[in-house]
Design a protein around this motif. Structure first.
Motif, PDB file in Angstrom:
ATOM      1  N   UNK A   1      -2.142   3.047  -0.656  1.00  0.00           N
ATOM      2  CA  UNK A   1      -1.097   2.956   0.363  1.00  0.00           C
ATOM      3  C   UNK A   1      -1.222   1.695   1.200  1.00  0.00           C
ATOM      4  N   UNK A   2      -2.437   1.206   1.393  1.00  0.00           N
ATOM      5  CA  UNK A   2      -2.623  -0.051   2.131  1.00  0.00           C
ATOM      6  C   UNK A   2      -2.458  -1.253   1.211  1.00  0.00           C
ATOM      7  N   UNK A   3      -2.834  -1.110  -0.048  1.00  0.00           N
ATOM      8  CA  UNK A   3      -2.799  -2.236  -0.991  1.00  0.00           C
ATOM      9  C   UNK A   3      -1.380  -2.613  -1.391  1.00  0.00           C
ATOM     10  N   UNK A   4      -0.524  -1.615  -1.624  1.00  0.00           N
ATOM     11  CA  UNK A   4       0.804  -1.888  -2.176  1.00  0.00           C
ATOM     12  C   UNK A   4       1.665  -2.780  -1.284  1.00  0.00           C
ATOM     13  N   UNK A   5       1.804  -2.497   0.027  1.00  0.00           N
ATOM     14  CA  UNK A   5       2.669  -3.373   0.830  1.00  0.00           C
ATOM     15  C   UNK A   5       2.154  -4.810   0.903  1.00  0.00           C
TER      16      UNK A   5
END
Length: 199
Positions: A114-118
């Motif tokens: 969830x932190x990596x994707x954006x």
């Protein structure tokens, strides 16, 4: 007189030879950085990290060296050190795309999709030609889909209905029996029942 010249020449020669290694050790930040990039590209991550730390000792606010250090630490699989290097680079240069990409890579490897994707999407959006960013976005999305489609362990009806077998507590029944025996005047028997309840 000649002997004096020879001695002074020998002394100068010895000093020059002794000073040569010290001069070669005194590398500039740019030289250290260039050597480190070559070492990292050759996958000599320990050597690259050492060279970059030496460069950063000379110039601590070098965002390029911090980003390269982050990638060297990724190569060593030292995720906390990589995160620290990329974060420090972003504190110096908040729009540094390679540093953002590095943080996205750290989060991906840490399992924090969830932190990596954006972060990865942002880098890929700003630089559509960046094949590494596009690949990272794709890998993160695949990992998220795989995690979402993984079946959750089903609770079987048998597991719900089967409760651990517990013996009923004998103490209240024994206390009641002991009270009845005592009221009936059968004190020795009541005492035995009370002792069983105490056990």
């Amino acid at each position: 007189m000649r002997r004096g010249r020879r001695l002074s020449f020998a002394a100068c020669l010895i000093l020059a030879v002794a000073a040569a290694p010290a001069a070669s050790l005194a590398q500039t930040v740019d030289e250290l950085y260039a050597s480190a990039v070559k070492a990292r590209q050759a996958q000599h991550f320990d050597e690259a990290a050492d060279l970059l730390r030496r460069a950063l000792a000379l110039k601590p606010d070098n965002a390029d060296a911090l980003v390269q250090l982050g990638f060297a630490e990724l190569g060593r699989n030292n995720l906390p050190a990589a995160r620290d290097a990329f974060s420090r680079a972003l504190s110096i240069a908040p729009t540094y795309r390679d540093a953002s990409f590095g943080v996205a890579e750290v989060e991906f490897r840490s399992g924090n999709m969830d932190a990596a994707l954006p972060l990865a999407e942002q880098v890929a959006e700003v630089d559509p030609a960046n094949a590494d960013a596009a690949k990272l976005v794709d890998n993160i999305r695949k990992a998220k889909r795989a995690a979402a489609s993984k079946p959750k362990p089903a609770v079987t009806a048998q597991a719900v209905m089967k409760k651990p077998h517990r013996r009923p507590d004998p103490v209240p029944g024994l206390m009641e029996e002991g009270r009845r025996l005592r009221q009936a005047g059968r004190l020795p028997e009541a005492e035995k029942v009370y002792r069983r309840a105490l056990r």
